[in-house]
Enzyme design. Structure first.
Site, mmCIF file in Angstrom:
data_model
loop_
_atom_site.group_PDB
_atom_site.id
_atom_site.type_symbol
_atom_site.label_atom_id
_atom_site.label_comp_id
_atom_site.label_asym_id
_atom_site.label_seq_id
_atom_site.Cartn_x
_atom_site.Cartn_y
_atom_site.Cartn_z
ATOM 1 N N GLU A 164 0.826 -1.218 0.000
ATOM 2 C CA GLU A 164 0.000 0.000 0.000
ATOM 3 C C GLU A 164 0.860 1.267 0.000
ATOM 4 O O GLU A 164 0.887 2.023 0.976
ATOM 5 C CB GLU A 164 -0.954 0.002 1.191
ATOM 6 C CG GLU A 164 -1.965 -1.128 1.130
ATOM 7 C CD GLU A 164 -3.015 -1.077 2.241
ATOM 8 O OE1 GLU A 164 -2.784 -0.389 3.235
ATOM 9 O OE2 GLU A 164 -4.047 -1.732 2.096
ATOM 10 N N GLU A 314 -5.923 -8.679 -0.054
ATOM 11 C CA GLU A 314 -6.366 -8.685 1.351
ATOM 12 C C GLU A 314 -7.860 -8.394 1.387
ATOM 13 O O GLU A 314 -8.347 -7.524 0.655
ATOM 14 C CB GLU A 314 -5.694 -7.566 2.152
ATOM 15 C CG GLU A 314 -4.198 -7.650 2.219
ATOM 16 C CD GLU A 314 -3.609 -6.508 3.058
ATOM 17 O OE1 GLU A 314 -4.381 -5.715 3.646
ATOM 18 O OE2 GLU A 314 -2.382 -6.416 3.112
ATOM 19 N N TRP A 322 -10.052 -0.437 12.129
ATOM 20 C CA TRP A 322 -9.654 0.971 11.960
ATOM 21 C C TRP A 322 -10.814 1.890 11.581
ATOM 22 O O TRP A 322 -10.619 3.077 11.332
ATOM 23 C CB TRP A 322 -8.522 1.102 10.941
ATOM 24 C CG TRP A 322 -8.735 0.310 9.673
ATOM 25 C CD1 TRP A 322 -8.240 -0.935 9.418
ATOM 26 C CD2 TRP A 322 -9.489 0.692 8.512
ATOM 27 N NE1 TRP A 322 -8.645 -1.366 8.156
ATOM 28 C CE2 TRP A 322 -9.403 -0.383 7.581
ATOM 29 C CE3 TRP A 322 -10.221 1.821 8.154
ATOM 30 C CZ2 TRP A 322 -10.031 -0.353 6.334
ATOM 31 C CZ3 TRP A 322 -10.847 1.852 6.911
ATOM 32 C CH2 TRP A 322 -10.745 0.769 6.020
ATOM 33 N N GLU A 362 -2.637 -4.340 15.718
ATOM 34 C CA GLU A 362 -3.901 -4.775 15.106
ATOM 35 C C GLU A 362 -4.536 -5.987 15.803
ATOM 36 O O GLU A 362 -5.132 -6.836 15.148
ATOM 37 C CB GLU A 362 -3.667 -5.048 13.613
ATOM 38 C CG GLU A 362 -3.238 -3.775 12.889
ATOM 39 C CD GLU A 362 -2.861 -3.989 11.431
ATOM 40 O OE1 GLU A 362 -3.529 -3.434 10.552
ATOM 41 O OE2 GLU A 362 -1.868 -4.708 11.184
HETATM 42 C C1 GAL Z 1 -3.968 -3.067 5.073
HETATM 43 C C2 GAL Z 1 -2.565 -3.527 5.305
HETATM 44 C C3 GAL Z 1 -2.500 -4.739 6.209
HETATM 45 C C4 GAL Z 1 -3.408 -4.574 7.384
HETATM 46 C C5 GAL Z 1 -4.797 -4.284 6.885
HETATM 47 C C6 GAL Z 1 -5.813 -4.086 7.954
HETATM 48 O O1 GAL Z 1 -4.002 -1.721 4.790
HETATM 49 O O2 GAL Z 1 -1.954 -3.834 4.093
HETATM 50 O O3 GAL Z 1 -1.169 -4.933 6.632
HETATM 51 O O4 GAL Z 1 -2.952 -3.527 8.186
HETATM 52 O O5 GAL Z 1 -4.782 -3.101 6.161
HETATM 53 O O6 GAL Z 1 -6.984 -3.505 7.410
#
Ligand code: GAL
Length: 676
Positions: A164, A314, A322, A362
């Site tokens: 990202e 992902e 978040w 996280e």
């Molecule tokens: C993405 C990131 C991951 C994880 C995920 C959680 O932005 O690539 O490592 O943090 O978010 O939403």
């Protein structure tokens, strides 16, 4: 079948490997978080979840290079070997998103500086400067060490560079790179002064090194748009700095990608992907309330970067951590959203993440396993989806989503509109999605295209707001219309050039002559204004009074605005050009009006859906290729709905029973070659 040599040989498959499953399902797995004695258990549980793929190492720099120049890959050798023993495909990430402490301590010059001049510290991620030469050398070195070791490993099918990418940095090296960028773009400072009109407010520059580096604030709109061109060039170069060194060291059938974030405005994604093999992205629904149509637009956007199969690198195994309220998706929706990705052209669905780390930023994240290492409640649903997908992999291989509607997304335009919205409620992404929604629902297939893409396969091409348009792009669109295409321009189109300066002609600027009409004046609205004609309804937030100049321009709708500037003025006009046409929609329309406009645009372009009359809860998609046609029907609703299948459709898997698809159900069918 001939063996593929590179991913490019098979646009309907993400990898160039003819002998690996065409659909990957799996998770981000972080073996470095756990004792090795646990790995076997995890891999067995992944197998039991139907997975065939793991993604490793994208944040493991401090584990792979614990001290400068001292590499430790023994653990990763064993982790990859363990994955291979269980028959997994492996994707490796280069770790440049998370520099180790020894690096930032020894080379503080590599740390990112924000726009206010504050230098980042260690402890988070993405705290490096994208322009730092030293950081690039160190990132490239670890990427090369990884590819030397695993570039031809039989389990490894692909590479993800960084993670990202973003945000920009404002350190001294970035400023120097900015000046070099401007010099390369404009050649002379006189040319920059001319394009930015720097006589305005005495901004005139004597030399490139006087030009400040800014992304926000009260700056020249030309500077602010060029800042985005600069970040595009810098991130593209950052990625290619690794990719170019890796490519000679990896199996040519493996892909190189980077995972991005859908509408992220940090750089032009079409440009960044030019020298990557496939696109991949991270799909999250933080409030747990999916709007399936707009999420489908996200997938179509990502597919559009390369116009080929992509990976969902992902996605959430339930909820994120978040958002403001991290609600979980409802039962059935994780599977539904996974299949949606495939319906829009994904060849992989990878969950983030497998199991929560014991600590770290996280720990509240939705995961497949709980902290006790046992399956969470979501696991059976993911297992069901994974088994279905791997079962359908041979059928889905070499197929891609079909579409007759193309929609143009222009990063320059989005930026220009974000910089000068003129109505604070005007949101270019919403304006895009508002057009997309009825077109997708009614036509059952939309491809998102760059402004310079090949439009010839699409009877209808819609540019919801091509605000920034170059002379070359205007010519390209004109050629499409003259070749028989139906082009639709939304409000605010054709106003600026690529230095964010006004075109001397009124909108749509270089396309005004083709349209035979121009925008006499634009108005920000704080109340809706009625429109009436062939299309009846309401204009919201934005309305333009159009002035036809050619006799053969047809007005489809005029404003009703008693006592106002807009009253009686054309809102939507269209003109036939040979077998093609150009239409200009000078207002943002409410959803119902937009839906009736979409119906008439699709009819004019003679576009029919795959399944007519499907209930609006259905998402219908077709993937075709390699002599196959696959129909995917997803019922996003809370009750079962009947579905009239095309003749000869053969049910393959899913929730199809008694002529209906179950609530939150997914059904797959194979279509006869000529079923449509
Ligand atoms: C993405 C990131 C991951 C994880 C995920 C959680 O932005 O690539 O490592 O943090 O978010 O939403």
């Amino acid at each position: 079948m001939a063996l593929a040599q590179t991913p490019a040989d098979f646009p309907g498959r993400a990898t160039g490997y003819a002998d690996v499953p065409a659909i990957a399902v799996g998770a981000a797995w972080y073996p470095e978080h756990w004792p090795e004695s646990r790995w076997e258990t995890d891999l067995k549980l992944m197998k039991a979840t139907g997975f065939n793929t793991v993604r490793l190492a994208e944040f493991a720099w401090s584990r792979m290079e614990p001290e400068e120049g001292k590499f430790d890959f023994a653990w990763l050798d064993r982790a990859i070997a363990a994955a291979q023993r269980h028959g997994f495909m492996v994707v490796l990430g280069t770790p440049s998103a998370a520099p180790p402490a020894w690096l930032t301590q020894k080379y503080p010059d590599t740390l990112r500086v924000d726009e206010n001049g504050r230098r980042a510290g260690h402890g988070g991620r993405r705290h490096f400067s994208f322009a730092s030469k030293r950081y690039r050398e160190l990132s490239r070195r670890i990427a090369v060490e990884m590819t030397k070791r695993y570039g031809h490993h039989p389990a490894v099918v692909g590479w993800q560079i960084d993670n990202e990418v973003g945000p920009a940095s404002f350190d001294a090296e970035s400023v120097a790179a900015w000046h070099a960028f401007l010099k390369a773009r404009y050649g002379t400072i006189d040319e920059l002064n001319r394009r930015w009109t720097t006589q305005y407010w005495s901004q005139f520059y004597n030399d490139f090194d006087q030009v400040p580096l800014h992304q926000t604030g009260q700056q020249n709109p030309g500077l602010l748009l060029d800042f985005r061109h600069f970040t595009t060039a810098t991130w593209t170069d950052f990625i290619q700095n690794q990719a170019s060194a890796m490519r000679p060291l990896i199996d040519s059938r493996s892909f190189i990608t980077t995972n991005t974030m859908y509408w992220n405005a940090g750089f032009d994604h079409f440009v960044l992907h030019r020298d990557l093999d496939i696109a991949s992205w991270d799909n999250y629904i933080p409030n747990g309330r999916p709007d399936w149509v707009s999420n489908g637009a996200n997938h179509d956007l990502v597919r559009g970067y390369k116009q080929r199969s992509f990976w969902l690198m992902e996605t959430q195994a339930g909820h994120v951590d978040w958002g403001t309220i991290n609600r979980a998706l409802d039962p059935g929706q994780v599977r539904e959203m996974g299949w949606q990705a495939v319906a829009h052209g994904a060849d992989a669905v990878l969950y983030w993440q497998w199991r929560p780390a014991a600590n770290g930023q996280e720990t509240y994240y939705g995961t497949v396993l709980g902290q006790d290492g046992k399956p969470n409640l979501i696991q059976p649903e993911i297992a069901k989806m994974s088994t279905e997908m791997t079962g359908a992999a041979a059928l889905l291989a070499d197929t891609q989503p079909t579409a007759q509607v193309g929609m143009i997304y222009s990063f320059d335009s989005r930026w220009a509109l974000d910089l000068q919205p003129h109505n604070k409620e005007y949101d270019p992404i919403k304006a895009f999605t508002d057009f997309y929604r009825p077109l997708r629902v009614q036509s059952q297939g939309v491809h998102v295209l760059a402004p310079d893409a090949d439009f010839s396969a699409y009877p209808l091409v819609v540019a919801p707001h091509i605000n920034v348009i170059t002379a070359a792009q205007a010519k390209h669109l004109e050629a499409y219309v003259r070749g028989g295409g139906h082009l639709v321009l939304g409000a605010r189109s054709g106003m600026k050039d690529d230095a964010n300066a006004l075109w001397p002609e009124r909108q749509p600027g270089p396309l005004a002559a083709l349209l035979g009409a121009r925008v006499a004046q634009y108005y920000a609205l704080d109340e809706d204004v009625g429109i009436t004609g062939t299309i009846n309804g309401k204009a919201s937030l934005w309305a333009e009074a159009i002035e036809p100049s050619a006799r053969d321009v047809r007005t489809l709708a005029t404003y009703r605005d008693a006592g106002g500037w807009l009253d009686g003025k054309p809102a939507i006009v269209t003109r036939k050009v040979g077998r093609g046409s150009i239409t200009y929609v000078g207002a943002l329309l409410d959803p119902e009006t937009m839906a009736s406009l979409a119906t008439s645009l699709l009819a004019d372009a003679k576009i029919t859906p795959i399944i007519a009359g499907a209930h609006p809860d259905f998402e219908i998609a077709e993937r075709a290729g390699g002599g196959k046609r696959v129909l995917i029907a997803i019922n996003h609703g809370d009750v079962a709905h009947p579905l009239a299948l095309p003749a000869g459709a053969r049910p393959v898997s899913g929730d199809w029973a008694n002529g209906s698809v179950a609530a939150h159900g997914v059904a797959l069918f194979e279509l006869a070659a000529k079923a449509r």
